[in-house]
Design a protein around this motif. Structure first.
Motif, PDB file in Angstrom:
ATOM      1  N   TYR A  17       6.671   4.067  -3.498  1.00 22.42           N
ATOM      2  CA  TYR A  17       6.381   3.506  -2.177  1.00 22.42           C
ATOM      3  C   TYR A  17       7.249   4.154  -1.110  1.00 22.42           C
ATOM      4  O   TYR A  17       8.340   4.635  -1.395  1.00 22.42           O
ATOM      5  N   LYS A  18       6.738   4.140   0.123  1.00 22.33           N
ATOM      6  CA  LYS A  18       7.504   4.652   1.274  1.00 22.33           C
ATOM      7  C   LYS A  18       8.286   3.488   1.849  1.00 22.33           C
ATOM      8  O   LYS A  18       7.703   2.494   2.276  1.00 22.33           O
ATOM      9  N   ASP A  31       0.854  -1.180   0.000  1.00 21.25           N
ATOM     10  CA  ASP A  31       0.000   0.000   0.000  1.00 21.25           C
ATOM     11  C   ASP A  31       0.897   1.239   0.000  1.00 21.25           C
ATOM     12  O   ASP A  31       1.741   1.392   0.884  1.00 21.25           O
ATOM     13  N   LYS A  32       0.716   2.126  -0.966  1.00 17.86           N
ATOM     14  CA  LYS A  32       1.587   3.307  -1.064  1.00 17.86           C
ATOM     15  C   LYS A  32       1.406   4.274   0.103  1.00 17.86           C
ATOM     16  O   LYS A  32       2.210   5.171   0.297  1.00 17.86           O
ATOM     17  N   GLN A  33       0.352   4.106   0.876  1.00 15.39           N
ATOM     18  CA  GLN A  33       0.122   4.982   2.028  1.00 15.39           C
ATOM     19  C   GLN A  33       0.940   4.545   3.241  1.00 15.39           C
ATOM     20  O   GLN A  33       1.102   5.294   4.189  1.00 15.39           O
ATOM     21  N   LYS A  34       1.412   3.302   3.218  1.00 18.12           N
ATOM     22  CA  LYS A  34       2.130   2.767   4.380  1.00 18.12           C
ATOM     23  C   LYS A  34       3.627   2.766   4.135  1.00 18.12           C
ATOM     24  O   LYS A  34       4.070   2.713   2.996  1.00 18.12           O
ATOM     25  N   GLU A  35       4.379   2.784   5.242  1.00 24.16           N
ATOM     26  CA  GLU A  35       5.829   2.671   5.108  1.00 24.16           C
ATOM     27  C   GLU A  35       6.220   1.225   5.366  1.00 24.16           C
ATOM     28  O   GLU A  35       5.687   0.583   6.264  1.00 24.16           O
ATOM     29  N   TYR A  36       7.132   0.720   4.577  1.00 24.29           N
ATOM     30  CA  TYR A  36       7.610  -0.651   4.728  1.00 24.29           C
ATOM     31  C   TYR A  36       9.086  -0.649   5.093  1.00 24.29           C
ATOM     32  O   TYR A  36       9.863   0.123   4.536  1.00 24.29           O
TER      33      TYR A  36
END
Length: 104
Positions: free
Chosen positions: A84-85, A57-62
């Protein structure tokens, strides 16, 4: 090339001990994760990342993890370019002193 944000194994361990909800992805190969991985991590081998983008999910940081921090850094560059974050755990599992869980 944009710089990749990093996290040290020590910082990650502290966050997990505080109960923070983090998205950890271990990009090592199957036989490497057999040795043990961070219990909260999800396993997606590096070679499968391009086909696994729909799971991210591009809203979350991995936070990406590998054995030494090299492969996870490459994965971070790739994903950052896709929007992505990401954050790389430097030192990788070689420097991880927290809990590990053997994969069954």
């Amino acid at each position: 090339m944009q710089e990749i944000p990093i996290i040290t194994p020590e910082e990650l361990k502290e966050k997990l001990e505080k109960g923070e909800k983090l998205n950890l992805i271990d990009v090592r190969e199957e036989e490497e994760v057999q040795e043990g991985m961070i219990p909260e991590a999800k396993h997606i081998p590096m070679g499968e990342i391009p086909n696994s983008l729909d799971q991210l999910d591009k809203q979350k940081e991995y936070i990406f993890i590998c054995r030494s921090g090299r492969r996870s850094e490459n994965v971070c560059h790739y994903l950052q370019e896709q929007g992505y974050k990401v954050r790389n755990m430097i030192g990788g599992m070689l420097e991880w002193t927290g809990k590990v869980q053997r994969k069954k």
